[in-house]
Structure formats: structure tokens, C-alpha cells
Design an enzyme around this catalytic site. Structure first.
Site, PDB file in Angstrom:
ATOM      1  N   GLY A   7       0.757  -1.345  -0.201  1.00 60.59           N
ATOM      2  CA  GLY A   7       0.035   0.150  -0.066  1.00 60.59           C
ATOM      3  C   GLY A   7       0.828   1.292  -0.053  1.00 60.59           C
ATOM      4  N   GLY A   9      -0.405   4.532   0.002  1.00 59.70           N
ATOM      5  CA  GLY A   9      -1.328   5.523   0.666  1.00 59.70           C
ATOM      6  C   GLY A   9      -0.279   6.278   1.669  1.00 59.70           C
ATOM      7  N   PHE A  10      -1.007   7.166   2.664  1.00 53.90           N
ATOM      8  CA  PHE A  10      -0.685   7.743   3.407  1.00 53.90           C
ATOM      9  C   PHE A  10       0.409   7.236   4.311  1.00 53.90           C
ATOM     10  CE2 PHE A  10      -4.076  10.653   2.271  1.00 53.90           C
ATOM     11  CZ  PHE A  10      -3.546  11.819   2.150  1.00 53.90           C
ATOM     12  N   VAL A  76      -2.348  -7.899  -4.690  1.00 53.10           N
ATOM     13  CA  VAL A  76      -1.979  -9.007  -3.591  1.00 53.10           C
ATOM     14  C   VAL A  76      -2.985  -9.809  -3.476  1.00 53.10           C
ATOM     15  CG1 VAL A  76      -1.646  -9.246  -1.025  1.00 53.10           C
ATOM     16  CG2 VAL A  76      -0.553  -7.370  -2.356  1.00 53.10           C
ATOM     17  N   GLU A 167     -18.314  18.085   1.137  1.00 52.07           N
ATOM     18  CA  GLU A 167     -17.580  18.727   0.389  1.00 52.07           C
ATOM     19  C   GLU A 167     -17.891  18.485  -0.954  1.00 52.07           C
ATOM     20  OE1 GLU A 167     -13.456  18.969   3.272  1.00 52.07           O
ATOM     21  OE2 GLU A 167     -13.704  17.266   1.616  1.00 52.07           O
ATOM     22  N   ASP A 297      -5.856   3.227   7.968  1.00 50.61           N
ATOM     23  CA  ASP A 297      -7.216   3.020   7.982  1.00 50.61           C
ATOM     24  C   ASP A 297      -7.539   1.302   8.410  1.00 50.61           C
ATOM     25  OD1 ASP A 297      -7.731   5.504   7.278  1.00 50.61           O
ATOM     26  OD2 ASP A 297      -8.337   5.151   5.450  1.00 50.61           O
ATOM     27  N   ALA A 314      -6.144  10.892   7.450  1.00 50.61           N
ATOM     28  CA  ALA A 314      -4.878  10.884   7.122  1.00 50.61           C
ATOM     29  C   ALA A 314      -3.858  11.173   8.115  1.00 50.61           C
ATOM     30  CB  ALA A 314      -4.779  11.803   5.991  1.00 50.61           C
TER      31      ALA A 314
END
Length: 430
Positions: A7, A9-10, A76, A167, A297, A314
Site C-alpha cells: 500500500g 497511501g499515506f 495482492v 464537500e 485505516d 490521514a
């Protein structure tokens, strides 16, 4: 140490960057995308405010100068903790330490009809698909004469009153109010309703009471129809059925009501809790394992401040990646000092609704502010978090352009084409 991080991501990216150019650790980063995605701005890609490349950064570019971090584009399939292997669609990879940082996807809570017909927004690809759908609907609406069909074609229902739902609702309302009437003068946009549906009593339920009431007021100012205590029971692609039995005609439903961890096969099912999150200890190590960690997460950690797990944001992911890197580096150096336990220090929450409209909560000292200054604060923070100087500049220019023109120029409809068209018949020879 051979480490595999799944991963980019952040969480995964922060960990890999923290271990970059270390001689004592070999890092392999695996992701199904070859780029890092800035999730907080997916909604701006979906509504044509930003280009997909503005919020995506190639992972190979991040590590161009790295001596120890390598990347593989792969899906994966399974984790084999017995043989210490990660099995993917391009082969198997051995590890000494495995870090799961796959993030989370959309949770439809088992509703097959919603999953089939509603639009999620948890990847750049999904944001682009949504943008394509929104623009195509407007083009299709030009051919409709029946008012009922036109109303259904233009209506948009956003499900989930968290930051993403708030948003995207605000962005869509600004498009309808300021941009679309100029692009489509043939259409009467009084026929276009934007709904925000939230199952709890408030929008932005995890923020302060002031932020909740302010966000609702801002949305209503933009003429978004906000309905709280409202649960979606079904959506067939044409009508949204609510818990009170009423229906809303809409050809677009955007699902922002829940997320679930992307847990790979091979993880002990008894360690998976609500939301598809994996139980970890205070060092992010997966329970009942010796060398498998989960961050971001996908991880579920109970602490004194967060007895029901940390929020899936995040800042938690970044700090878990940073803390795990610190502990692993201490181990590599031969330190016998105890590892540092993780605890999240909440620095605040924020959400934007539209132009000059945002809310910010800071816990210590306890401060709330909204409006123009909150909106500027939101923009500055997001620009700082974006990976890549070029991306920051492009986003900043886009935002400045939109602020002064009330417009954005990315409403592009890319259609598939026939890669093997039927060749024209040769003219008969005389």
C-alpha cells in the site's frame, strides 16, 4: 532486514520514505496503482475542479534516488505468514517484516443494489468515472422533453454527511449555481436538486456543535437539500428509496456513507473487527504474529484516548507510519530501549463546503472558526500535504483561477474508441 510494505497511501508512503536510503533495510513497496493518491481531494477531480494528475504522484518518482526502496505494481492475492510470503498476481515475495497499509474501500453494508448502482469515490479512477457520468448525464438531458425524466436525469443524491459528503455536495451545488447554466443554456437548472442524506441527526457528526450547525447553514445557503435522520434503503438506478418509504428520483447517487478495510486473504478472521479492520497492539503489530504490522485505516488499535479505535483519517495514518519507522530503526541500530507506543494527538478537524465557506475545530486550545479564514486555512493545509512541488503549484493555480472566474475548465468527456476499426473497402480497379 527485508521489508515488504503493501500500500502506497499515506501510511505506507510515510513508512517507506522514513526508511529511505537506509543500508540496513531493504524495502519493497507493492501497490495496485503506480501512484500515490491524495484522497481528500477526490471530490474535486469528480466535479472537474482538478485534473487527476494534480492529486496523484508516481511512486517510482518518489524513490528515483533511493538505494534501498523498490516498487512493484501488483495485486495482492494472499498473505502466507507461515512461509513469510506475499503472493501476488505477478509472483511471490519473501519478507522478514510485513507491513499492511492497504487503506480502506467503500462499505455498502451488504446492500447489493446500492453497490451495483451507486457511485463510490475512494480512488482516482472512481472519481474520474463519476465525473464522466455527471457530464454524460448533462449531455443526455438535452434530448429529454419529459419534465419527470429531466428531473430524474439532473438530480444528484449524496449519501453520508461526513467531510466527503459535505464537500462533494458543496462543490456540486457551486457547479450548478455558477457554471452549468453557462455551459448548458438550453437546460433549466431549477429542475436540478442536490440532496445530502445523513442517517444521524447532524452533518459532520465527529466535529463540534458549531461546525455541525454551520456546515448545514452553508449547505442550505448553496441550496443543497439536507436531510438528517434519513437512511437509504434501496437504489435501483432510477429512484432512491428512504427509510420512511418515500422516494427521490435520481440517476446519480454518490455513496460516501462508510468505509471498510482492504484486508487480504491470509489474515486470521478472529482478528478482524467491525469495519474490516485488523486488531493491532500499541506498536501496530498484528495480534498473535511476530513480524506482521498494520498501519493506517486498516488497523484497529484500542488506547486510553481512543478505546474504540482511532479515526480513519490521514493524520493518524501518517503518524502510525512515522512511529513504526522510528521503532524499527531503533531495532536495527541494536537499541535495547523499549519501543514507543502509539497514541494519536488530535490536532483538529476541518471541512470545506464551498467558496469562502469552511469550518475548523482545534482541540487545544479549544478554538472554532468558520467562513473565509477557515477556508484559507483548509486550502493551505491541503497544499502542504500534497506530494510534489509541481502538484502543489498546479492545484494552487487551479484554485486561484476558479476563485476569480467562478469556473473550472476540466469538464472533459473522454469516450472509448474502436482500436480496430473496420477498414474501408478498396475501390474496384478498372
Amino acid at each position: 532486514m527485508k521489508m515488504v510494505i503493501i500500500g502506497g497511501g499515506f501510511a505506507g508512503l510515510k513508512l517507506a520514505r522514513s526508511l529511505n536510503n537506509r543500508q540496513d533495510v531493504e524495502v519493497l513497496l507493492i501497490d495496485r496503482f503506480n501512484y500515490h493518491q491524495f484522497q481528500p481531494l477526490f471530490y474535486q477531480v469528480a466535479t472537474g475542479g482538478l485534473d487527476a494528475s494534480n492529486i496523484s504522484f508516481p511512486l517510482r518518482k518518489v524513490f528515483q534516488e533511493s538505494k534501498n526502496v523498490r516498487f512493484r505494481l501488483a495485486e495482492v492475492q494472499k498473505i502466507d505468514t507461515g512461509s513469510q510470503q506475499v503472493i501476488t498476481d505477478i509472483g511471490s515475495f519473501n519478507y522478514d517484516v510485513l507491513v499492511l497499509a492497504m487503506g480502506a474501500g467503500t462499505n455498502f453494508f451488504g446492500n447489493a443494489a446500492l453497490e451495483a448502482n451507486a457511485y463510490p469515490m475512494k480512488s482516482t479512477t472512481e472519481a474520474l468515472q463519476l465525473r464522466h457520468h455527471l457530464i454524460q448525464n448533462l449531455e443526455d438531458a438535452l434530448a429529454l422533453s419529459n419534465s419527470t425524466d429531466l428531473h430524474r436525469k439532473l438530480n444528484i443524491v449524496v449519501v453520508g454527511g461526513g467531510p466527503t459528503g459535505v464537500e462533494v455536495s458543496g462543490a456540486l451545488a457551486e457547479m450548478r449555481n455558477n457554471i452549468l447554466p453557462k455551459d448548458y443554456p438550453e437546460l433549466d437548472f431549477s429542475n436540478m436538486d442536490i440532496y445530502l442524506l445523513e442517517g444521524s441527526p447532524n452533518t459532520l457528526g465527529n466535529m463540534s456543535e458549531k461546525s455541525r450547525s454551520q456546515s448545514k447553514k452553508y449547505l442550505e445557503k448553496l441550496m443543497v437539500k439536507v436531510r438528517t435522520n434519513t437512511v437509504v434503503q434501496n437504489y435501483d438506478g432510477s429512484d432512491v428509496t428512504l427509510n420512511d418509504g418515500t422516494t427521490i428520483p435520481a440517476s446519480t447517487v454518490i455513496w460516501a456513507a462508510g468505509i471498510k478495510g482492504n484486508v487480504p486473504e491470509g489474515i486470521d478472521p478472529t482478528l478482524i473487527v467491525r469495519g474490516n479492520r485488523i486488531k493491532v497492539d500499541r506498536f501496530n503489530k498484528v495480534l498473535n504474529t511476530n513480524n506482521v504490522y498494520a498501519i493506517g485505516d486498516i488497523s484497529y488499535m484500542e488506547t486510553p484516548l481512543f478505546p474504540h479505535g482511532h479515526p480513519q483519517v490521514a493524520n493518524v495514518a501518517v503518524n502510525q507510519g512515522k512511529n513504526l519507522a522510528k521503532n524499527l530503526l531503533a531495532q536495527l541500530k541494536g537499541s535495547t530501549a523499549p519501543w514507543t507506543q502509539f497514541e494519536y494527538k488530535d490536532k483538529g478537524s476541518l471541512a470545506t463546503v464551498g467558496r469562502n465557506l469552511a469550518v475548523v475545530d482545534i482541540p487545544k486550545p479549544k478554538i472554532h472558526f468558520g467562513g473565509f479564514f477557515a477556508w484559507v486555512f483548509w486550502m493551505v493545509l491541503h497544499l502542504l500535504l500534497i506530494v510534489g512541488v509541481k502538484n502543489r503549484l498546479q492545484i494552487f493555480v487551479n484554485w486561484i483561477y476558479k476563485y476569480f472566474t467562478y469556473d473550472q475548465s476540466l469538464r472533459l468527456l473522454f469516450k472509448e474508441f474502436d482500436r480496430h476499426p473496420i477498414p474501408k473497402k478498396a475501390a474496384p480497379q478498372s
